[in-house]
Design a protein around this motif. Structure first.
Motif, PDB file in Angstrom:
ATOM      1  N   GLU A   1      -7.983  -9.201  -0.099  1.00  0.00           N
ATOM      2  CA  GLU A   1      -7.072  -8.635   0.906  1.00  0.00           C
ATOM      3  C   GLU A   1      -5.822  -8.139   0.114  1.00  0.00           C
ATOM      4  O   GLU A   1      -5.539  -6.890   0.243  1.00  0.00           O
ATOM      5  CB  GLU A   1      -6.487  -9.528   1.912  1.00  0.00           C
TER       6      GLU A   1
ATOM      7  N   ALA B   1      -6.712  -5.049  -1.963  1.00  0.00           N
ATOM      8  CA  ALA B   1      -6.899  -4.065  -1.088  1.00  0.00           C
ATOM      9  C   ALA B   1      -5.556  -3.632  -1.008  1.00  0.00           C
ATOM     10  O   ALA B   1      -5.456  -2.125  -1.198  1.00  0.00           O
ATOM     11  CB  ALA B   1      -7.690  -4.561   0.305  1.00  0.00           C
ATOM     12  N   ALA B   2      -4.611  -4.131  -0.521  1.00  0.00           N
ATOM     13  CA  ALA B   2      -3.374  -3.827  -0.338  1.00  0.00           C
ATOM     14  C   ALA B   2      -2.551  -3.291  -1.606  1.00  0.00           C
ATOM     15  O   ALA B   2      -1.854  -2.091  -1.516  1.00  0.00           O
ATOM     16  CB  ALA B   2      -2.186  -4.824   0.383  1.00  0.00           C
TER      17      ALA B   2
ATOM     18  N   LYS C   1      -7.286  -4.464   9.895  1.00  0.00           N
ATOM     19  CA  LYS C   1      -7.721  -5.703  10.625  1.00  0.00           C
ATOM     20  C   LYS C   1      -7.444  -5.588  11.902  1.00  0.00           C
ATOM     21  O   LYS C   1      -8.172  -6.092  12.913  1.00  0.00           O
ATOM     22  CB  LYS C   1      -6.936  -6.771   9.947  1.00  0.00           C
TER      23      LYS C   1
ATOM     24  N   ILE D   1     -11.307  -5.243   1.600  1.00  0.00           N
ATOM     25  CA  ILE D   1     -10.285  -6.380   2.418  1.00  0.00           C
ATOM     26  C   ILE D   1     -11.318  -7.569   2.465  1.00  0.00           C
ATOM     27  O   ILE D   1     -10.723  -8.850   2.242  1.00  0.00           O
ATOM     28  CB  ILE D   1     -10.380  -5.647   3.684  1.00  0.00           C
TER      29      ILE D   1
ATOM     30  N   TYR E   1       0.827  -1.287  -0.158  1.00  0.00           N
ATOM     31  CA  TYR E   1      -0.053   0.044   0.002  1.00  0.00           C
ATOM     32  C   TYR E   1       0.918   1.222   0.078  1.00  0.00           C
ATOM     33  O   TYR E   1       0.508   2.313  -0.682  1.00  0.00           O
ATOM     34  CB  TYR E   1      -0.777   0.006   1.234  1.00  0.00           C
TER      35      TYR E   1
ATOM     36  N   THR F   1     -12.238  -8.241   8.882  1.00  0.00           N
ATOM     37  CA  THR F   1     -10.659  -9.245   8.676  1.00  0.00           C
ATOM     38  C   THR F   1     -10.638 -10.149   7.518  1.00  0.00           C
ATOM     39  O   THR F   1      -9.690 -10.457   7.375  1.00  0.00           O
ATOM     40  CB  THR F   1     -10.371  -9.635  10.073  1.00  0.00           C
TER      41      THR F   1
ATOM     42  N   ILE G   1      -5.070   0.332   0.431  1.00  0.00           N
ATOM     43  CA  ILE G   1      -5.546   0.315   1.663  1.00  0.00           C
ATOM     44  C   ILE G   1      -4.840  -0.335   2.594  1.00  0.00           C
ATOM     45  O   ILE G   1      -4.064  -1.405   2.513  1.00  0.00           O
ATOM     46  CB  ILE G   1      -6.877  -0.413   1.357  1.00  0.00           C
ATOM     47  N   GLU G   2      -4.611   0.071   4.128  1.00  0.00           N
ATOM     48  CA  GLU G   2      -3.703  -0.216   4.799  1.00  0.00           C
ATOM     49  C   GLU G   2      -4.359  -1.252   5.705  1.00  0.00           C
ATOM     50  O   GLU G   2      -4.997  -1.198   6.722  1.00  0.00           O
ATOM     51  CB  GLU G   2      -3.366   1.019   5.776  1.00  0.00           C
ATOM     52  N   THR G   3      -4.248  -2.497   5.027  1.00  0.00           N
ATOM     53  CA  THR G   3      -4.940  -3.731   5.494  1.00  0.00           C
ATOM     54  C   THR G   3      -4.659  -3.973   6.988  1.00  0.00           C
ATOM     55  O   THR G   3      -5.552  -4.377   7.616  1.00  0.00           O
ATOM     56  CB  THR G   3      -4.627  -4.914   4.626  1.00  0.00           C
ATOM     57  N   LYS G   4      -3.188  -4.029   7.250  1.00  0.00           N
ATOM     58  CA  LYS G   4      -2.969  -4.587   8.624  1.00  0.00           C
ATOM     59  C   LYS G   4      -3.536  -3.677   9.682  1.00  0.00           C
ATOM     60  O   LYS G   4      -4.007  -4.184  10.755  1.00  0.00           O
ATOM     61  CB  LYS G   4      -1.325  -4.511   8.617  1.00  0.00           C
TER      62      LYS G   4
END
Ligand SMILES: Nc1ncnc2c1ncn2[C@@H]1O[C@H](COP(=O)(O)OP(=O)(O)OP(=O)(O)O)[C@@H](O)[C@H]1O
Ligand SMILES: [Mg+2]
Lengths: 246, 357
Positions: free
Chosen positions: B226, B229-230, B240, B222, A72, B86, B234-237
């Motif tokens: 996922e 998204a990344a 989540k 997400i 990202y 998540t 998108i800041e998935t971590k």
């Protein structure tokens, strides 16, 4: 220099998919990357976009070392990509698929945009690739050609300076492939993009690229202007046994 | 003419004395359905009190079933929201409920904290436990995540028996301050119903607001993919971890409700798989489309069990299972699917669990 990759290595179990690859791409260039099946082209894109972490080597983008950066973060720096097998969100409409790329972009936060603004901006990108009329169609109902166009619109929506396109013409009929090739050319001029253009065979991107890299078994085996690369015996040998000729 | 009724473009227009005009949409999907649903929900205890006497199930049993349904709803909403945000199926939501319950019970018993303070503590401490476990959403996915979370209730079970002096094993912790002090048991049930309802409605309201915002949109991405998204910024971590932490805290609130409602808390009873089954079934029966379905689902499973119990006794769970199978067969999109159908193009995150490990 836009991209500088140094001695990249990526292994999958016993396979070395990318083996000590170094490459430099200058601003505004359109570089072709070709190679037979399984030569590591997609893996290279995945390394640059952050999808995979390299087992060795370094990647520098516009002077910033991005080797350890998350995907990202790399998008926000201006690196975009398309997927060889379109990877869109099939339960969302075409418009929504472009909109989330805008929501994730750097300008969304900087300009404090709202979701509605993102959606209206997405319309602009859909229009550029000619999908405006399909904005409310679910992606699972779109044919491959339109999914490819949508992938391009989504990549553009991130406001990239460098874009990697992975076999955007595979599986399309000649007319469609030609349209896509022209579109990529046009986008390059309109948005001042630097492009790494991956294709299986050189013929279709012959006229579109200035320089070609040839990969085989994870290594770059040749490099040069398209008309020279076609004649290079090393390259011809790498493609032996394939029905499609250079 | 005093009253004139006119039907036009799917609307009934009522003219009164040529002065006032009332327009009414005939098609249910244009009604203010969330409001209607909330009003019906609020009126439920009244319906029960108006019920004729002499039925196999008495009003007090039903009222306490409604309370339990609200408790399950709260956990199920949190669980469904967590699954969406998540992209992973947590198989140990009852663990977080029990953590919240013990926090409330122990702080009340040993330090004399009242329900208001234990509410904050139950939410906060369960959320912290969630935060400590949240790296699981980064390092594991698919079946692995499900397996790892499935073990949590068993670990809690061990802990409870390991320190009987603290947790009281199956006797539990008695003498917890009640949610509210009233004389009549019916009043108590009704007030507790409204307390739990207020929590559930607030939760639904917040979740609904999130879903309609850019956060909801990002959660949807997400949930669907996922990696995509990344790849698109998108800041998935971060998302989540935040979702896992907050929803764990909300499950803790269910535990808080249970502890203060019954006045005693025996974790082993709630670690028993039935609560887990209720929470998970709620979202299956409700439908994978959204959070609202899990409320329907929670009511369905809790009431179905309590309605079946007088007839088939201990086999109620088996009966429930049969009903569930029938529901899955007849309503693949769940109860909520009936309502969502005409609007499928309006994106709402659905519960979707990636199979990829
Ligand atoms: N995720 C993965 N796990 C294991 N092996 C992989 C993975 N991704 C790629 N490989 C292997 O790495 C090698 C290079 O694959 P890659 O997809 O990069 O080739 P490619 O040049 O893009 O081929 P194609 O023209 O078919 O797209 C192949 O041998 C492939 O099997
Ligand atoms: Mg490839």
């Amino acid at each position: 220099m836009v991209l500088h990759a140094n001695n990249l290595v990526k292994r999958f179990g016993g396979i070395v998919a990318v083996n000590n690859v170094s490459l430099k791409i200058n601003g505004g260039e359109v570089v072709g990357l070709i190679g037979p099946n399984g030569s590591g082209k997609t893996t290279l894109i995945n390394l640059v976009s952050g999808f995979y972490k390299p087992d060795g080597g370094r990647i520098v983008f516009e002077g910033i070392d991005i080797t350890k950066k998350e995907p990202y973060e790399r998008v926000k720096l201006g690196i975009a990509r398309t997927f060889q097998i379109p990877r869109l969100i099939s339960n969302m409409t075409a418009l929504q698929n472009v909109a989330y790329a805008i929501v994730g972009s750097k300008r969304f936060r900087e300009k404090k945009m709202t979701l509605e603004e993102a959606l209206s901006e997405a319309i602009y990108y859909l229009d550029i690739v000619g999908l405006l009329r399909k904005r409310d169609v679910l992606v699972k109902d779109l044919p491959l050609y339109e999914q490819r166009l949508l992938e391009l619109a989504r990549a553009l929506a991130t406001n990239p300076r460098f874009i990697m396109v992975d076999e955007v013409m595979a599986g399309l009929n000649p007319v469609e492939a030609d349209n896509v090739a022209k579109l990529v050319q046009r986008l390059r001029e309109e948005f001042k993009l630097t492009i790494l253009w991956v294709e299986h065979v050189l013929r279709i991107i012959m006229r579109s690229v200035e320089r070609v890299l040839v990969m085989n078994e994870g290594k770059i085996i040749a490099e040069g202007p398209p008309h020279e690369v076609v004649k290079n015996p090393v390259v011809v040998k790498a493609y032996i046994g394939e029905e499609v000729v250079l | 003419m005093v009253i004139r009724v006119e039907a036009r473009r799917g609307r009934l227009i009522i003219h009164v004395l040529n002065k006032w005009r009332f327009a009414w949409n005939v098609e249910p999907r244009y009604w203010r359905n969330p409001l209607i649903a909330a009003i019906l929900w609020i009126c439920l205890p009244l319906l029960i009190l108006l019920m004729p006497r002499g039925l196999p199930i008495g009003p007090t049993t039903l009222l306490s079933a409604l309370f339990l349904a609200n408790v399950v709803s709260i956990s199920a909403i949190a669980h469904a929201f967590q699954t969406i945000g998540t992209g992973r199926l947590n198989f140990g939501p009852n663990f977080f409920v029990v953590v919240g319950g013990y926090v409330a019970a122990l702080l009340n018993k040993n330090y004399g904290l009242g329900p208001a303070l234990t509410f904050l503590a139950a939410f906060g401490i369960t959320a912290l436990v969630g935060l400590a476990l949240s790296p699981l959403t980064i390092i594991s996915r698919g079946l692995y995540f499900t397996l790892i979370t499935m073990i949590l209730p068993f670990i809690m079970h061990e802990l409870v028996y390991w320190r009987v002096d603290i947790f009281g094993a199956e006797t539990g912790i008695p003498g917890i301050t009640r949610l509210i002090a009233v004389e009549s048991i019916t009043d108590y049930y009704i007030i507790c119903f409204y307390i739990s309802l207020a929590i559930a409605l607030t939760l639904l309201f917040i979740v609904d607001k999130i879903f309609r915002s850019r956060w909801g949109f990002m959660l949807g991405v997400i949930n669907e993919d996922e990696d995509v998204a990344a790849s698109f910024g998108i800041e998935t971590k971060k998302i989540k971890v935040t979702i896992f932490t907050l929803t764990s805290g909300v499950m803790g609130i269910s535990g808080w409700l249970i502890a203060h409602y019954y006045g005693s808390f025996a974790g082993t009873l709630w670690l028993d798989p039935w609560l887990l089954i209720f929470i998970l079934l709620s979202s299956v029966i409700g439908g994978k489309s959204a959070i609202y379905g899990s409320v329907l689902g929670a009511y369905f499973v809790v009431l179905a069990r309590d309605m079946l119990r007088p007839f088939i006794g201990g086999l109620a769970l088996l009966g429930l299972y049969a009903v569930l199978l029938a529901a899955l067969y007849l309503l693949p999109e769940g109860l909520w699917g009936l309502y969502r159908k005409p609007r499928y193009r309006e994106y709402v995150p659905r519960i979707y669990v990636r199979r990829k490990l």
